[in-house]
Scaffold this active site. Structure first.
Site, PDB file in Angstrom:
ATOM      1  N   GLU A  29     -13.805  -2.430  -2.031  1.00 15.00           N
ATOM      2  CA  GLU A  29     -12.464  -2.417  -2.635  1.00 15.00           C
ATOM      3  C   GLU A  29     -12.627  -2.585  -4.141  1.00 15.00           C
ATOM      4  O   GLU A  29     -13.095  -3.625  -4.602  1.00 15.00           O
ATOM      5  CB  GLU A  29     -11.626  -3.557  -2.052  1.00 15.00           C
ATOM      6  CG  GLU A  29     -10.171  -3.464  -2.477  1.00 15.00           C
ATOM      7  CD  GLU A  29      -9.404  -4.768  -2.333  1.00 15.00           C
ATOM      8  OE1 GLU A  29      -8.177  -4.723  -2.309  1.00 15.00           O
ATOM      9  OE2 GLU A  29     -10.034  -5.840  -2.269  1.00 15.00           O
ATOM     10  N   ASP A  75     -14.668  -7.178   7.671  1.00 13.53           N
ATOM     11  CA  ASP A  75     -14.232  -7.429   6.303  1.00 13.53           C
ATOM     12  C   ASP A  75     -15.180  -8.470   5.713  1.00 13.53           C
ATOM     13  O   ASP A  75     -15.425  -9.516   6.316  1.00 13.53           O
ATOM     14  CB  ASP A  75     -12.795  -7.977   6.312  1.00 13.53           C
ATOM     15  CG  ASP A  75     -11.970  -7.446   5.153  1.00 13.53           C
ATOM     16  OD1 ASP A  75     -12.456  -7.555   4.010  1.00 13.53           O
ATOM     17  OD2 ASP A  75     -10.863  -6.947   5.391  1.00 13.53           O
ATOM     18  N   ASP A 111      -2.089  -4.373   2.183  1.00 14.17           N
ATOM     19  CA  ASP A 111      -1.591  -4.799   0.867  1.00 14.17           C
ATOM     20  C   ASP A 111      -0.558  -3.836   0.298  1.00 14.17           C
ATOM     21  O   ASP A 111      -0.074  -4.045  -0.813  1.00 14.17           O
ATOM     22  CB  ASP A 111      -2.750  -4.869  -0.147  1.00 14.17           C
ATOM     23  CG  ASP A 111      -3.747  -5.961   0.169  1.00 14.17           C
ATOM     24  OD1 ASP A 111      -3.343  -6.973   0.772  1.00 14.17           O
ATOM     25  OD2 ASP A 111      -4.928  -5.798  -0.189  1.00 14.17           O
TER      26      ASP A 111
HETATM   27  C1  NOJ Z   1      -7.824  -8.007  -1.370  1.00 16.18           C
HETATM   28  C2  NOJ Z   1      -7.253  -8.122  -0.004  1.00 16.18           C
HETATM   29  O1  NOJ Z   1      -7.033  -6.849   0.512  1.00 16.18           O
HETATM   30  C3  NOJ Z   1      -6.002  -8.941  -0.116  1.00 16.18           C
HETATM   31  O2  NOJ Z   1      -5.239  -8.948   1.066  1.00 16.18           O
HETATM   32  C4  NOJ Z   1      -6.384 -10.328  -0.525  1.00 16.18           C
HETATM   33  O3  NOJ Z   1      -5.230 -11.094  -0.778  1.00 16.18           O
HETATM   34  C5  NOJ Z   1      -7.246 -10.325  -1.790  1.00 16.18           C
HETATM   35  N1  NOJ Z   1      -8.238  -9.288  -1.793  1.00 16.18           N
HETATM   36  C6  NOJ Z   1      -7.971 -11.630  -1.926  1.00 16.18           C
HETATM   37  O4  NOJ Z   1      -8.979 -11.729  -0.948  1.00 16.18           O
END
Ligand code: NOJ
Length: 558
Positions: free
Chosen positions: A259, A100, A333
């Site tokens: 993302e 990541d 998430d």
């Molecule tokens: C996206 C991540 O998937 C999430 O878990 C995180 O809180 C935010 N970005 C901030 O890094």
């Protein structure tokens, strides 16, 4: 149209949220040695790549997405030697590791930010984004931070300036307008690749380039505006990503996924086109919004299947031959898909979990499986003080305590949509703490682990696990699953998701029922007598009466 072949198009990715995966030392927190111990399980499932959510040194304000050192391992997760052992064993089993990459922001405990805070003359000051107060305005602009955290601007008393944080105030945004930030990030990425990692999942990557004017966002019902429409996909993101490609990624054979919320297929084509040299694929969010309500994702609405079909089909059609999709229902998430789009009752959980897997894995794109999805793990319904997630807790505070939403209403939304639905520990066995830890787990388990767990499923040919395994194998045996063209049938049907995949030699007919009742379907004549590739009922409904949550795939030679 010819779709270019690539190994990462043929791969299946499995996401690990290390904190909740497997604890090897009894401290109640998942760790790297825990992962290493479960690699055979993943090899048995058949996945090709692991996406490892952050394992770096972090004060854990946002469970590792607030990074204090990009090149050190979080104490609770182990050591760099543990990481190396995990990487080596994964590679020996033919599994690649995707890290990541969280470079929109760091932790406020990162050395760069500790230096930057020392004052405007510090050499690290411009690694972050600072603004002087504007006369007549409370904050430099009206953006509201994620997690219901108020303004994105945090006051720094010592220098009389604000710094920017799109997420929690302990997560200051890096300043990508500063070329030194590029040098630091690209150097760090290169060192991880030299170590042998195989790629990156890039956190909120379409937020890294800010409009230098920092314009206000549209006013809404809350005190602050949603920053996403203003910040996402500034043209400079493409400049930065191409530089990243030229300086780093082009020197290695990697897998990359960005993302990118709030992104159209037109923009996704730029990110993922093979000629633009940016990313292999992106995580789009359109299908994650089909059950949103008046408060956005804080909603308990059930989706209308026609909306889901429209969104998925747009991405399938628009990117065909022009870019590449990622395919996902779940991640750390998002709530558990079987509870969200399926049916998690005892009667229908397994069959609807298999149906959802079928629906996704037969589309074009690289499928992602989130830990526990392959077991059909479900949502939880805790009381508010039992939640750990900063987003859930802070949004509850903002909506209920500050803005007066009734507690019961917010709890309905939390039970449906909280990120913590995905973060309960992995359910390995029916034994104590689901075999996740011998100590006290850092977060509550879903009490249904006594029934839903890996031990009960790995050797059961009818389990959700066995079904995922079959889907992954079918993908390796049927190139049409990867490269074939997608076509949606019956777009207006409220219950059935039916589509075909076609290449020069083969056509697949995919039927997935999202209904809790029998539904009539006329199967096209040309599929009479076709091979049944997979089905989630012992005998598929070839008579045209599709049973609750039934899924099957027919295959014919052209
Ligand atoms: C996206 C991540 O998937 C999430 O878990 C995180 O809180 C935010 N970005 C901030 O890094």
């Amino acid at each position: 149209m010819e779709v270019k072949k690539a190994w990462w198009k043929e791969a299946v990715v499995y996401q690990i949220y290390p904190r909740s995966f497997c604890d090897s030392n009894g401290d109640g927190i998942g760790d790297l040695n825990g992962i290493t111990g479960k690699l055979e399980y993943l090899a048995d499932l058949g996945i090709d790549v692991i996406w490892l959510s952050p394992v770096y040194k972090s004060p854990n304000v946002d469970n590792g997405y607030d990074i204090a050192d990009y090149e050190a391992i979080m104490d609770e997760f182990g050591t760099m030697e543990d990481f190396d052992r995990m990487l080596e064993k994964a590679h020996s089993l033919g599994i690649k590791i995707m890290m990541d990459l969280v470079v929109n922001h760091t932790s406020d405990q990162h050395r760069w930010f500790l230096e930057a805070k020392k004052g405007p003359d510090n050499p690290y000051r411009d690694y972050y984004i600072w603004k002087k107060p504007v006369e007549g305005k409370k904050y430099p602009n009206n953006w509201g931070a994620s997690f219901g955290a108020g303004s994105v601007w945090e006051w720094d008393e010592a220098s009389g300036m604000f710094y920017l944080h799109l997420f929690a105030k302990q997560m200051p945004d890096l300043n990508w307008a500063n070329p030194k930030v590029h040098d630091e990030v690209f150097g760090m990425m290169t060192r991880w690749l030299e170590k042998g990692v195989d790629g990156f999942r890039m956190d909120v990557i379409n937020l890294i380039a800010k409009d230098p004017a920092f314009p206000d966002g549209a006013a809404g019902s809350h005190e602050f505006s949603d920053f996403y429409p203003v910040v996402t996909n500034h043209p400079n993101v493409h400049v930065y990503l191409q530089e990243m490609y030229d300086r780093v990624l082009s020197h290695y054979d990697t897998i990359t996924v960005g993302e990118t919320s709030n992104t159209s297929t037109e923009v996704a084509k730029i990110y993922t086109s093979e000629t633009e040299r940016e990313l292999n694929m992106v995580f789009q969010f359109d299908h994650m919004g089909v059950d949103n309500g008046p408060h956005g994702r804080w909603s308990d609405r059930r989706m209308d299947l026609r909306d889901l079909k429209k969104v998925m089909s747009r991405w399938q059609d628009d990117l065909y031959g022009q870019g590449w999709n990622s395919l996902y229902w779940n991640n750390h998430d998002q709530p558990r898909v079987v509870s969200r789009f399926g049916n998690d009752s005892d009667e229908f959980r397994e069959v609807s979990a298999k149906m959802l897997a079928t629906c996704l894995h037969f589309m074009q794109g690289t499928p992602y499986i989130y830990q526990g999805e392959e077991l059909g793990m479900t949502n939880v319904a805790f009381s508010i003080d039992q939640y750990e997630d900063i987003d859930t807790r802070d949004t509850y505070y903002q909506y209920v305590t500050v803005e007066g939403m009734p507690h019961e209403e917010m709890m309905r939304y939390i039970h449906r949509r909280s990120r913590d639905n995905a973060r309960t520990p992995m359910q390995w066995t029916a034994g104590e703490n689901a075999g996740f830890t011998t100590g006290t787990p850092w977060f509550l388990l879903n009490p249904n682990y006594t029934k839903i767990n890996a031990a009960a499923q790995v050797d059961d040919p009818d389990s959700v696990f066995a079904y995922y395994k079959r889907l992954i194998r079918l993908r390796k045996e049927n190139p049409v699953m990867v490269y074939g063209k997608y076509e949606l049938l019956l777009p207006e049907d409220k219950d059935l998701y039916v589509y075909t995949r076609t290449d020069e030699e083969t056509q697949l007919y995919v039927v997935c029922s999202f209904a809790e009742k029998d539904v009539q379907l006329e199967i096209p004549e040309e599929f009479a007598g076709a091979e049944v590739l997979i089905a989630n009922y012992p005998e598929p409904a070839l008579d045209g009466c599709v049973r609750p949550y039934e899924a099957f795939v027919l295959k014919r030679k052209l």
